[in-house]
Design a protein around this motif. Structure first.
Motif, short mmCIF file in Angstrom:
data_model
loop_
_atom_site.label_atom_id
_atom_site.label_comp_id
_atom_site.label_asym_id
_atom_site.label_seq_id
_atom_site.Cartn_x
_atom_site.Cartn_y
_atom_site.Cartn_z
N ALA A 144 7.49 6.32 -0.08
CA ALA A 144 7.06 5.20 0.75
C ALA A 144 5.80 5.60 1.50
O ALA A 144 5.45 6.78 1.61
CB ALA A 144 8.15 4.80 1.73
N ILE A 145 5.12 4.58 2.02
CA ILE A 145 3.93 4.77 2.85
C ILE A 145 4.20 4.13 4.20
O ILE A 145 4.66 2.98 4.29
CB ILE A 145 2.70 4.13 2.20
N VAL A 146 3.93 4.88 5.27
CA VAL A 146 4.08 4.37 6.63
C VAL A 146 2.72 4.44 7.31
O VAL A 146 2.09 5.50 7.35
CB VAL A 146 5.12 5.18 7.44
N GLU A 147 2.27 3.32 7.84
CA GLU A 147 0.94 3.21 8.46
C GLU A 147 1.09 2.82 9.92
O GLU A 147 1.91 1.97 10.27
CB GLU A 147 0.13 2.15 7.71
N THR A 148 0.28 3.42 10.78
CA THR A 148 0.19 2.94 12.15
C THR A 148 -1.23 2.42 12.36
O THR A 148 -2.20 3.12 12.12
CB THR A 148 0.51 4.04 13.18
N GLY A 149 -1.33 1.17 12.79
CA GLY A 149 -2.63 0.55 12.97
C GLY A 149 -3.03 -0.26 11.75
O GLY A 149 -4.00 0.05 11.07
N ALA A 150 -2.29 -1.33 11.46
CA ALA A 150 -2.61 -2.17 10.30
C ALA A 150 -3.94 -2.88 10.47
O ALA A 150 -4.65 -3.13 9.50
CB ALA A 150 -1.50 -3.20 10.08
N TYR A 151 -4.28 -3.24 11.68
CA TYR A 151 -5.45 -4.03 12.04
C TYR A 151 -5.47 -5.31 11.19
O TYR A 151 -4.56 -6.12 11.30
CB TYR A 151 -6.73 -3.21 11.92
N ARG A 152 -6.44 -5.48 10.30
CA ARG A 152 -6.50 -6.73 9.53
C ARG A 152 -5.97 -6.57 8.11
O ARG A 152 -6.15 -7.45 7.27
CB ARG A 152 -7.93 -7.26 9.53
N GLY A 153 -5.32 -5.46 7.84
CA GLY A 153 -4.54 -5.33 6.62
C GLY A 153 -5.30 -4.91 5.37
O GLY A 153 -4.72 -4.90 4.28
#
Length: 237
Positions: A53-62
């Motif tokens: 899986a991938i976990v991101e912090t700070g999606a902003y505008r995707g």
């Protein structure tokens, strides 16, 4: 804290802007600040480590979130700003393998990683940390939360200083809050981490020329990371 109506309006405005202002969708030209070598580095990490899986912090505008989803892996992304949350929700509304969560990145990471589904050893999770703007800098806590709960983690931090290459930009919020080797030194020691930087010179990179660092426990992934051509350790002078 915003009341329910103001919260709804902020989220709705973000969704509206996605539809009616397409020029806002890629403020830096595309995923990973439109940096071709960074994209190649990420794909090489996915190919070599096969994360679950991938976990991101700070999606902003995707934009980068959408790029992550193209791997076919489950993607979990946190975004604190309500307008950006609404924008990215609308952008990724058709992606059933992407979950966008509104909240402080540290709280979201704790909630995710305290679930038993992340307890299996031997299954790598890729983390992309990009929630470091504004007065509050959560990065040190994010790193601690991740490696305290997920020793097999592979972490990439955006906007990070690249030693020996001043052409790469990075975030600097004042004393003790510059995203550089000194900032992460306590985490490297506390969790026995290795740090690797892009081997591509900034003069050969495209896009916004933002630096990054890749972190992992030395005993878990140090040897594999050392073997990747697109990464290097810091040059010791």
């Amino acid at each position: 804290m915003l009341d329910g109506l103001k919260r709804w309006r902020a989220i709705a405005q973000g969704a509206w802007d996605y539809y009616w202002h397409p020029d806002l969708r890629d403020p830096w030209g595309g995923p990973f600040n439109n940096q071709s070598a960074r994209k190649s580095l990420f794909l090489s990490l996915v190919e070599r480590f096969r994360p679950r899986a991938i976990v991101e912090t700070g999606a902003y505008r995707g934009s980068t979130t959408e790029f992550f989803a193209q791997t076919g892996l489950p993607v979990f992304s946190a975004e604190l700003d309500l307008h950006a949350y609404g924008f990215s929700l609308m952008r990724l509304r058709h992606r059933g393998d992407v979950k966008i969560m509104n909240g402080d990145s540290r709280a979201v990471l704790r909630e995710l990683l305290d679930d038993t589904m992340w307890a299996d050893r031997g299954s790598v999770t890729f983390f992309y940390l990009d929630a470091h703007w504004g007065e509050d800098l959560p990065l040190a806590e994010e790193i601690d939360i991740i490696f305290s709960r997920c020793p097999d983690a592979l972490v990439m931090v955006d906007d990070f200083a690249v030693p020996d290459d001043d052409g790469y930009g990075y975030d600097d919020y004042g004393a003790g809050k510059a995203l550089d080797a000194e900032y992460i030194a306590p985490a490297l020691q506390a969790h026995a981490l290795s740090a690797f930087y892009p081997s591509t010179p900034s003069s050969e990179e495209s896009g916004a020329l933002r630096g990054c660092v890749v972190l992992a426990k030395a005993a878990e992934h140090g040897a594999k990371l050392s073997s990747l051509p697109l990464l290097r350790a810091a040059v010791k002078l």
